[in-house]
Design a protein around this motif. Structure first.
Motif, PDB file in Angstrom:
ATOM      1  N   UNK A  99       0.772  -1.226   0.000  1.00 42.26           N
ATOM      2  CA  UNK A  99       0.000   0.000   0.000  1.00 42.26           C
ATOM      3  C   UNK A  99       0.806   1.280   0.000  1.00 42.26           C
ATOM      4  N   UNK A 100       0.056   2.379  -0.117  1.00 47.28           N
ATOM      5  CA  UNK A 100       0.623   3.732  -0.084  1.00 47.28           C
ATOM      6  C   UNK A 100       0.420   4.326   1.302  1.00 47.28           C
ATOM      7  N   UNK A 101       1.481   4.936   1.820  1.00 48.41           N
ATOM      8  CA  UNK A 101       1.432   5.452   3.177  1.00 48.41           C
ATOM      9  C   UNK A 101       1.139   6.937   3.249  1.00 48.41           C
ATOM     10  N   UNK A 102       1.427   7.511   4.413  1.00 44.06           N
ATOM     11  CA  UNK A 102       1.184   8.927   4.677  1.00 44.06           C
ATOM     12  C   UNK A 102       2.164   9.795   3.890  1.00 44.06           C
ATOM     13  N   UNK A 240      -6.163 -10.087  -1.547  1.00 47.06           N
ATOM     14  CA  UNK A 240      -4.915 -10.329  -2.270  1.00 47.06           C
ATOM     15  C   UNK A 240      -3.829  -9.332  -1.895  1.00 47.06           C
ATOM     16  N   UNK A 241      -4.207  -8.096  -1.578  1.00 44.66           N
ATOM     17  CA  UNK A 241      -3.312  -6.999  -1.187  1.00 44.66           C
ATOM     18  C   UNK A 241      -2.550  -6.394  -2.357  1.00 44.66           C
ATOM     19  N   UNK A 242      -2.837  -6.820  -3.586  1.00 47.34           N
ATOM     20  CA  UNK A 242      -2.118  -6.280  -4.743  1.00 47.34           C
ATOM     21  C   UNK A 242      -3.071  -5.801  -5.834  1.00 47.34           C
ATOM     22  N   UNK A 251     -15.178   2.569  -4.961  1.00 41.54           N
ATOM     23  CA  UNK A 251     -15.371   3.337  -6.184  1.00 41.54           C
ATOM     24  C   UNK A 251     -14.373   2.869  -7.229  1.00 41.54           C
ATOM     25  N   UNK A 252     -13.606   3.783  -7.839  1.00 40.15           N
ATOM     26  CA  UNK A 252     -12.615   3.383  -8.842  1.00 40.15           C
ATOM     27  C   UNK A 252     -11.283   2.957  -8.241  1.00 40.15           C
ATOM     28  N   UNK A 253     -11.168   2.953  -6.917  1.00 40.95           N
ATOM     29  CA  UNK A 253      -9.892   2.682  -6.266  1.00 40.95           C
ATOM     30  C   UNK A 253      -9.880   1.300  -5.624  1.00 40.95           C
ATOM     31  N   UNK A 254      -8.675   0.720  -5.538  1.00 39.31           N
ATOM     32  CA  UNK A 254      -8.443  -0.465  -4.737  1.00 39.31           C
ATOM     33  C   UNK A 254      -7.671  -0.016  -3.505  1.00 39.31           C
ATOM     34  N   UNK A 255      -8.280  -0.184  -2.343  1.00 43.00           N
ATOM     35  CA  UNK A 255      -7.694   0.346  -1.116  1.00 43.00           C
ATOM     36  C   UNK A 255      -6.330  -0.276  -0.847  1.00 43.00           C
ATOM     37  N   UNK A 256      -6.141  -1.547  -1.198  1.00 44.57           N
ATOM     38  CA  UNK A 256      -4.875  -2.213  -0.914  1.00 44.57           C
ATOM     39  C   UNK A 256      -3.730  -1.649  -1.741  1.00 44.57           C
ATOM     40  N   UNK A 257      -4.012  -1.194  -2.947  1.00 43.10           N
ATOM     41  CA  UNK A 257      -2.972  -0.756  -3.877  1.00 43.10           C
ATOM     42  C   UNK A 257      -2.921   0.758  -4.022  1.00 43.10           C
TER      43      UNK A 257
END
Length: 276
Positions: A99-102, A240-242, A251-257
Motif C-alpha cells: 500500500x501507499x502510506x502517509x 490479495x493486497x495487490x 469506487x474506482x480505487x483499490x484500497x490495498x494498492x
C-alpha cells in the motif's frame, strides 16, 4: 536479491506480546529467515494465522528502528481474535508491506494535524515517530485522539510522554467519561473547530472508524482546509493486497494498492455515500 512472492507468506515468530486494552494486543514479529523488509508509515501487512486465515493489519511501529514488524491488533473476528491469542514463540505468516502510506515527504514545512479515533492511532503512530525524528522540518504538530472511554485510550503511557513535549500538542477526548476524567468529553471531530488551525499551512492525517473520518473531514473542510490537504487511511476487506481480487474496491480505487492512505480530493464524493 530476488523479491519474495507477494502471495507467499513468509515465516515470522512472535518476539514480544503486550496487552494494550481489553481484546487488543501489540505483537512484535521477527523474521525467521533474512531481515525485516523496510516499510513506510501508513502501510500494512497481511498476517496469516496457520489453520485460521489471513487478515490485513496496519503497521504500528517505528519504520526506521528495530528489526521487527509491530502490529496492534484488536479481536474483532476469527483471524484477528486468533492473533490476539498468540503467545511469544508462536509462528505467523507475513505478506507485505503493501500500500501507499502517509505523504510525509511532501508535508515538510507544513503544520501537521493527526486525528485518530479508537484504534486509528495505531496506523498513525509510525507517522508520528517519523515526524518527531525530524521535528525541525515541520511547523506546528497537533494530535487529536478520541476514545469511547478513558479505559479505551490506546498507548496511554506513550500519549502522556508526548504531552510533556513542548513541541507537540496532544488533545484527548472520550465519548463517555467517569468521575476521574478531567479532560474533553465528546467526539474527536468536535475538537477541530477550536484548534486554531491555519488552513493554508495545515496538512491533516486522519484514521479511525469511517463515520468518524467522514465527520472529521467535514469539520476540516469547514475550517478552510482544502481537500487536497486532507488524507485518510481507509479500511476495507482486503484479500490479495495487490489490487487483483477486487474485494477492497472503493469506487474506482483499490484500497490495498491505491491506498490505504487516500486524499480527500480523490475520494470525497465516494466517502459521502455511507453505503459504499
Amino acid at each position: 536479491m530476488v523479491a519474495p512472492d507477494p502471495f507467499l507468506p513468509q515465516p515470522y515468530r512472535v518476539e514480544r506480546r503486550r496487552r494494550e486494552l481489553v481484546g487488543a494486543v501489540t505483537l512484535e514479529l521477527a523474521p525467521l529467515v533474512g531481515a525485516r523488509p523496510d516499510f513506510a508509515p501508513g502501510q500494512f501487512n497481511m498476517l496469516y494465522v496457520f489453520g485460521v486465515g489471513e487478515v490485513a493489519i496496519s503497521l504500528s511501529g517505528d519504520a526506521e528502528r528495530g528489526t521487527t514488524f509491530v502490529h496492534t491488533v484488536r479481536n474483532v473476528g476469527a483471524v484477528s481474535g486468533a492473533l490476539t491469542r498468540l503467545e511469544v514463540g508462536a509462528s505467523v505468516g507475513v505478506r507485505g508491506p503493501f500500500g501507499r502510506g502517509w505523504p510525509l515527504t511532501g508535508a515538510e514545512g507544513a503544520d501537521l494535524l493527526l486525528v485518530a479515533g479508537g484504534l486509528g492511532l495505531a496506523p498513525l503512530r509510525p507517522a508520528l515517530y517519523a515526524i518527531l525524528a525530524r521535528r525541525e522540518r515541520y511547523g506546528r504538530v497537533l494530535i487529536m485522539v478520541g476514545s469511547r472511554s478513558p479505559e479505551d485510550i490506546l498507548y496511554r503511557r506513550e500519549l502522556e510522554h508526548w504531552r510533556r513535549r513542548p513541541d507537540l500538542e496532544v488533545l484527548l477526548t472520550v465519548d463517555h467519561a467517569d468521575a476521574d476524567w478531567h479532560g474533553h468529553v465528546g467526539v474527536v471531530p468536535a475538537l477541530i473547530p477550536h484548534a486554531g488551525l491555519d488552513p493554508a499551512r495545515t496538512l491533516a492525517l486522519v484514521c479511525g472508524p469511517e463515520v468518524m473520518m467522514r465527520f472529521a473531514a467535514n469539520a476540516l473542510l469547514a475550517a478552510g482546509i482544502g481537500p487536497g490537504r486532507i488524507h485518510l487511511s481507509m479500511e476495507r476487506n482486503m484479500k490479495c493486497a495487490v489490487g487483483q481480487c477486487g474485494h477492497c474496491q472503493f469506487g474506482p480505487f483499490f484500497v490495498c494498492k491505491d491506498g490505504p492512505v487516500l486524499g480527500l480530493d480523490r475520494i470525497g464524493g465516494i466517502l459521502a455515500v455511507p453505503e459504499i
